[in-house]
Enzyme design. Sequence first.
Site, PDB file in Angstrom:
ATOM      1  N   LYS A  78       0.853  -1.196   0.000  1.00 27.01           N
ATOM      2  CA  LYS A  78       0.000   0.000   0.000  1.00 27.01           C
ATOM      3  C   LYS A  78       0.886   1.243   0.000  1.00 27.01           C
ATOM      4  O   LYS A  78       1.910   1.277   0.693  1.00 27.01           O
ATOM      5  CB  LYS A  78      -0.907  -0.026   1.241  1.00 27.01           C
ATOM      6  CG  LYS A  78      -1.945   1.084   1.300  1.00 27.01           C
ATOM      7  CD  LYS A  78      -2.839   0.960   2.531  1.00 27.01           C
ATOM      8  CE  LYS A  78      -3.956   2.011   2.527  1.00 27.01           C
ATOM      9  NZ  LYS A  78      -4.848   1.891   3.700  1.00 27.01           N
ATOM     10  N   SER A 158      -9.888   2.103   2.570  1.00 20.42           N
ATOM     11  CA  SER A 158      -8.957   2.821   1.716  1.00 20.42           C
ATOM     12  C   SER A 158      -7.932   1.918   1.035  1.00 20.42           C
ATOM     13  O   SER A 158      -7.305   2.347   0.079  1.00 20.42           O
ATOM     14  CB  SER A 158      -8.215   3.877   2.541  1.00 20.42           C
ATOM     15  OG  SER A 158      -7.381   3.250   3.504  1.00 20.42           O
ATOM     16  N   SER A 182     -10.218  -0.057   6.927  1.00 19.45           N
ATOM     17  CA  SER A 182      -9.617  -0.009   5.586  1.00 19.45           C
ATOM     18  C   SER A 182      -8.934  -1.277   5.104  1.00 19.45           C
ATOM     19  O   SER A 182      -8.578  -1.360   3.935  1.00 19.45           O
ATOM     20  CB  SER A 182      -8.619   1.140   5.497  1.00 19.45           C
ATOM     21  OG  SER A 182      -9.319   2.334   5.275  1.00 19.45           O
TER      22      SER A 182
HETATM   23  N1  GLN Z   1     -13.335   4.568   5.878  1.00 11.62           N
HETATM   24  C1  GLN Z   1     -12.768   5.035   7.090  1.00 11.62           C
HETATM   25  C2  GLN Z   1     -12.367   6.484   6.943  1.00 11.62           C
HETATM   26  O1  GLN Z   1     -12.579   7.018   5.913  1.00 11.62           O
HETATM   27  C3  GLN Z   1     -11.612   4.186   7.504  1.00 11.62           C
HETATM   28  C4  GLN Z   1     -10.368   4.482   6.786  1.00 11.62           C
HETATM   29  C5  GLN Z   1      -9.225   3.638   7.238  1.00 11.62           C
HETATM   30  O2  GLN Z   1      -9.403   2.641   7.926  1.00 11.62           O
HETATM   31  N2  GLN Z   1      -8.038   4.062   6.874  1.00 11.62           N
HETATM   32  O3  GLN Z   1     -11.859   7.082   7.828  1.00 11.62           O
END
Ligand code: GLN
Length: 493
Positions: A78, A158, A182
């Site tokens: 990532k 994400s 995410s």
């Molecule tokens: N979807 C969540 C957010 O937008 C979690 C994102 C994540 O876990 N990095 O904050």
Amino acid sequence: MSELTHLGLAEARDGLAARRFSARELAQAHVAAIEDARALNAYVVETPEQALAMADASDARRAKGEAGPLDGLPIGIKDLFCTRGVRTTACSRILGNFVPPYESTVTANLWRDGAVLLGKLNMDEFAMGSSNESSAFGPVISPWRRPGDNRPLVPGGSSGGSAAAVAARLCLAATGTDTGGSIRQPAALTGTVGLKPTYGRCSRWGIVAFASSLDQAGPMARSVRDVALMLGSMAGHDPKDSTSVDTPVPNYEAALGKGVKGLRIGVPKEYRIDGMPAEIEALWQQGCDWLRAGGAEIVEISLPHTHLSLPAYYVVAPAEASSNLARYDGVRFGFRKDGGNLIELYENTRGEGFGKEVRRRILIGTYVLSAGYYDAYYLKAQQVRSLIAGDFTTAFEKVDAILTPTTPGPAFPLGEGSADPIAMYLNDVFTVTANLAGLPGLALPGGLSGDGLPLGLQVIGRPFDEETLIRIGDVIEDAAGFTARPDAWWGGR
Ligand code: GLN
């Protein structure tokens, strides 16, 4: 050689050990698959030369009998993990062409064990999002489509590039990070397996920070065994991260095959939320039946503060993000947009360098931390966070793990959720609780939705009890027999 990309991580490890193919052949097969799959936009940096060089070095080590646990296995990283000499931008314009002069601890652990870097994976900008549509490099397209419907779907976020690459066979496994879901939400949306470890299990050093008290790195792969194998390398104490915990890393693979006989598994009644689709409820029941058939006892439990978790998360996470992202000022590194004076330089740089969702989070975070509002929002959210963690502590007096759905629904078409931020935040309703409480969570596919898309189940465990999650995941995986795969419409092999 294309069948090499269809092996699991552990299968490829065994094939390399048996000399059925070389690390070079394995890397070449993946490099070719990545070239064919650019339509998915899963990789933002491809490193084919580095992959082949690392593979050759691995073959040489193996010839000398010095192969490590992941030797010669090609993986994707990532873009939130700093990789020495390889561009790392968190998929934000503000980092420009930043090339880190250092390596994150987690990726260093993977290279120490012999893994091979295929490239950097697309993600929501600064890991903020649930659909991978906020990346400065454009959205990731899911390899999945609804049968008879060519509309592009989101892979989740994400870690959407990681999920898409794993599902489309563009790597054997990938790293992800999980601040509110995410790793688990994109795993659910792409029919892959993702594990968010206990906070403190994997070092955060060298990972671009989003919300430091919630961020945790973890593995994504195509089976429970493969995430167990990856986690064994990623985890470990790191003196460079003061929140990293000094407890021994068990052999996670050894937890497989132990079954669930005698385990007590909780089903929280508050997760049966209003408007939850019937097929999610049915999948959850199915999961309970599978575990019961394996000899586990299913126990209804209560996590009474669940309804406060999304509001608490969307105060705490933006607050920490606004503080962490203060460092991007156009002076020290990355993108810079000049102005007439220093303040204008900051304003221009941050106004143009950050995307819309990131700016929204910075504004919310700054607001909830500001004098006069701190007590009403930030402090209150921290208090709620303690209550949520307390709910879990009480539940774990009665049960060994908790089973829930991973997401309230399957993947949705690109553009469908991004217009309404609140609707997008609802994607995280079942996942943010584990981050707020610091607990490990495993997401794995349980079946297909009515429209032919993967649906995920989630297992949440006690702190540092990833082994029980792997044990339970192994039983669900066997029972579910999930073999569905996306059609390779992008020209994949
Ligand atoms: N979807 C969540 C957010 O937008 C979690 C994102 C994540 O876990 N990095 O904050």
